[in-house]
Design a protein around this motif. Structure first.
Motif, PDB file in Angstrom:
ATOM      1  N   ASN A   7      72.494 -13.744  67.066  1.00 54.53           N
ATOM      2  CA  ASN A   7      72.661 -12.327  67.432  1.00 54.53           C
ATOM      3  C   ASN A   7      71.337 -11.578  67.382  1.00 54.53           C
ATOM      4  O   ASN A   7      71.313 -10.364  67.181  1.00 54.53           O
ATOM      5  N   TYR A  39      73.793 -15.382  62.679  1.00 47.39           N
ATOM      6  CA  TYR A  39      72.958 -14.187  62.590  1.00 47.39           C
ATOM      7  C   TYR A  39      71.739 -14.299  63.503  1.00 47.39           C
ATOM      8  O   TYR A  39      71.397 -13.359  64.232  1.00 47.39           O
ATOM      9  N   LEU A  53      76.309 -19.316  58.868  1.00 49.58           N
ATOM     10  CA  LEU A  53      76.049 -17.880  58.800  1.00 49.58           C
ATOM     11  C   LEU A  53      74.654 -17.581  59.344  1.00 49.58           C
ATOM     12  O   LEU A  53      74.466 -16.641  60.127  1.00 49.58           O
ATOM     13  N   VAL A  54      73.676 -18.377  58.920  1.00 48.55           N
ATOM     14  CA  VAL A  54      72.309 -18.180  59.410  1.00 48.55           C
ATOM     15  C   VAL A  54      72.263 -18.378  60.922  1.00 48.55           C
ATOM     16  O   VAL A  54      71.648 -17.574  61.653  1.00 48.55           O
ATOM     17  N   ASP A  90      65.188 -10.499  57.343  1.00 41.18           N
ATOM     18  CA  ASP A  90      66.194  -9.485  57.025  1.00 41.18           C
ATOM     19  C   ASP A  90      67.346 -10.087  56.235  1.00 41.18           C
ATOM     20  O   ASP A  90      67.907  -9.445  55.335  1.00 41.18           O
ATOM     21  N   LEU A  91      67.710 -11.312  56.560  1.00 39.24           N
ATOM     22  CA  LEU A  91      68.772 -11.992  55.821  1.00 39.24           C
ATOM     23  C   LEU A  91      68.357 -12.219  54.368  1.00 39.24           C
ATOM     24  O   LEU A  91      69.148 -12.011  53.441  1.00 39.24           O
ATOM     25  N   ARG A 145      78.328 -15.587  50.590  1.00 37.58           N
ATOM     26  CA  ARG A 145      78.498 -15.701  52.035  1.00 37.58           C
ATOM     27  C   ARG A 145      79.388 -14.590  52.584  1.00 37.58           C
ATOM     28  O   ARG A 145      79.079 -13.978  53.612  1.00 37.58           O
ATOM     29  N   GLY A 201      69.085 -11.725  65.094  1.00 38.63           N
ATOM     30  CA  GLY A 201      68.671 -11.336  63.761  1.00 38.63           C
ATOM     31  C   GLY A 201      67.415 -12.080  63.338  1.00 38.63           C
ATOM     32  O   GLY A 201      66.969 -13.020  64.009  1.00 38.63           O
ATOM     33  N   GLU A 244      68.702  -9.031  52.395  1.00 41.86           N
ATOM     34  CA  GLU A 244      70.094  -8.727  52.053  1.00 41.86           C
ATOM     35  C   GLU A 244      70.552  -9.560  50.855  1.00 41.86           C
ATOM     36  O   GLU A 244      71.197  -9.050  49.941  1.00 41.86           O
ATOM     37  N   LEU A 288      76.179  -7.836  57.283  1.00 43.67           N
ATOM     38  CA  LEU A 288      75.554  -8.082  58.586  1.00 43.67           C
ATOM     39  C   LEU A 288      76.516  -7.897  59.752  1.00 43.67           C
ATOM     40  O   LEU A 288      76.127  -8.044  60.912  1.00 43.67           O
ATOM     41  N   LEU A 309      79.225  -9.738  60.481  1.00 39.15           N
ATOM     42  CA  LEU A 309      79.673 -11.005  61.054  1.00 39.15           C
ATOM     43  C   LEU A 309      81.159 -11.201  60.760  1.00 39.15           C
ATOM     44  O   LEU A 309      81.562 -11.280  59.601  1.00 39.15           O
ATOM     45  N   ALA A 336      77.949 -11.649  55.003  1.00 45.02           N
ATOM     46  CA  ALA A 336      78.563 -11.546  56.332  1.00 45.02           C
ATOM     47  C   ALA A 336      79.067 -10.135  56.578  1.00 45.02           C
ATOM     48  O   ALA A 336      78.908  -9.584  57.683  1.00 45.02           O
TER      49      ALA A 336
END
Length: 462
Positions: free
Chosen positions: A75, A72, A68-69, A81-82, A49, A77, A85, A56, A58, A53
């Motif tokens: 924003n 993202y 976190l999801v 893409d997550l 995490r 996102g 990563e 990204l 964050l 973060a």
């Protein structure tokens, strides 16, 4: 869950676990709260995490993967893409399993494991302990982005790990946040009746869940999906949870205890619990050590550096390592000199050149392990080895025994992936690596003649 707190409850909890271990009906289910890496045993998922973060941008780091999801996506996102990563992080970070995961992998009474995480660390630990680093562990995943396939039959799969909530990949389909959790529970509940091996495995074994860390609502729904029947109906098997206390733990204990249907909980730190679990399992039965085929006590054979030419070369696919270990052990017990690439090629060797040199110049006999795995290959080192063996065979007298095909499963004959040069040679079938005494005696005698002949030539006056 009958609460196992207090001396009597804890004793009863461990008594059940030890009984299930002895009967080999206990299946460990590893939650994210006990997946650790490095020699210091750092928790993996908080680290993931933090790293994601940072990648990204964050700041501050969200307190959970779900948040976190959400941050993202908020924003603008994209979940794809997550996933990229996370997959890249796990692929490039060079993470090694912790001593605790290696200890769990060494529990000889367990050949089947499930994971509630998406990381590959327990799978790596199993390969390190049971295949000396080679990928002997079969894996299965339940995914949201593809049609579900059934769990391989654990009775014939050797070491097996199943990812109940998906495994990390560049694409979505594994559990990252609450939206995924709802879908996984729904899909498991809907598809389990059609997945015969998975459904039977979950219902016929006693599951030990360690470090789930999920919200209580998800644990309850997940257990309901796995049980495949209402909580108020007995299942005949036990669900045992070891987890640290959380705000809803007291309510959970009251809820499950009122059911009295084979669900038990021990509110304990999962890392401490897992450590004691390994100690108790090892006290019942010696742990596996690196390079031992699980359930067989067969060690991966190796040779001394000065072994003379004339040894038996074993060509196999890494997924077939366990039956291969059995074959090699039986050959060595008969006095045969055997070469196996798991231990005989060290890091830094020119892998392909050394293999070609071994096949074309140094081995006395070539044993080709044939299976459904090798028959499905389109490109592999074992296929190259067999082509090199065919090239060498072309320069041999027809009366010279050299190539020995062995079929270790129900792969159909004649094989499709073996070189045409060997098409007239009949294969021996050794299901699961159970090679016949007649074969062992024959190749042992042939090798002894070859070595004696070579020694006689070496002693001739120049």
């Amino acid at each position: 869950m009958n609460q196992a707190s207090g001396q009597d409850g804890t004793t009863d909890f461990w008594r059940k676990i030890e009984r299930f271990l002895k009967a080999r009906t206990l299946v460990p289910v590893l939650g994210q709260g006990m997946i650790t890496f490095g020699e210091e045993g750092q928790l993996l998922y908080p680290w993931i995490r933090e790293q994601v973060a940072s990648r990204l941008g964050l700041d501050p780091v969200p307190p959970s993967m779900h948040e976190l999801v959400c941050a993202y996506l908020g924003n603008n996102g994209h979940i794809e893409d997550l996933c990229i990563e996370i997959d890249d992080l796990l692929d490039t970070a060079g993470l090694e399993p912790s001593p605790l995961l290696r200890a769990l992998a060494s529990v000889s009474q367990c050949s089947l494991f499930f994971s509630l995480g998406f990381d590959p660390l327990m799978e790596r630990a199993l390969n390190q302990l049971r295949g000396a680093g080679s990928p002997v562990t079969k894996s299965w995943r339940f995914s949201l982005d593809s049609v579900a396939t059934d769990l391989p039959n654990p009775a014939t799969s050797g070491t097996l790990i199943g990812y109940l909530l998906g495994k990390a990949s560049p694409n979505p389909g594994y559990l990252l946040w609450d939206a995924d959790a709802v879908e996984f529970v729904w899909q498991l509940s809907r598809q389990l009746p059609a997945l015969n091996n998975l459904g039977r495995t979950l219902s016929e074994n006693n599951l030990l869940i360690m470090g789930a860390t999920f919200p209580d609502w998800l644990v309850r729904f997940l257990l309901r999906a796995i049980r495949q029947r209402p909580f108020t109906e007995g299942s005949g098997k036990n669900f045992m949870l070891a987890d640290t206390g959380h705000p809803g733990m007291a309510d959970s204990i009251v809820f499950y205890d009122s059911l009295r249907r084979g669900i038990h909980v021990l509110p304990q730190d999962p890392l401490s619990f897992a450590t004691e679990f390994c100690q108790r399992a090892h006290a019942l039965e010696p742990p596996l050590t690196a390079g031992v085929a699980p359930g067989t006590n067969l060690t991966i054979p190796s040779m001394e550096a000065n072994t003379p030419d004339g040894f038996i070369m074993i060509s196999y696919a890494r997924k077939d390592a366990e039956p291969v270990f059995r074959i090699v052990e039986k050959l060595r017990a008969a006095g045969c000199l055997v070469w196996l690439d798991v231990r005989n090629l060290i890091s830094g060797d020119n892998f392909e050149n050394d293999l070609e040199d071994i096949v074309k110049k140094h081995c006395g006999f070539f044993v080709s392990i044939i299976s459904r795995t090798t028959e499905a290959l389109t490109e592999s080192y074992c296929l190259k080895e067999r082509s090199w063996a065919a090239a060498r065979f072309a320069g041999m007298a027809e009366s010279r025994p050299f190539y020995f095909p062995i079929v270790i499963d129900d792969a159909p004959l004649p094989p499709r992936n073996e070189p045409r040069a060997f098409s007239s040679i009949s294969a021996d079938r050794a299901l699961g690596g159970d090679i016949s005494d007649a074969f062992v005696a024959r190749i042992a005698e042939l090798q002894m003649r070859l070595l004696n002949s070579a020694a006689g030539k070496a002693s001739l006056p120049q």
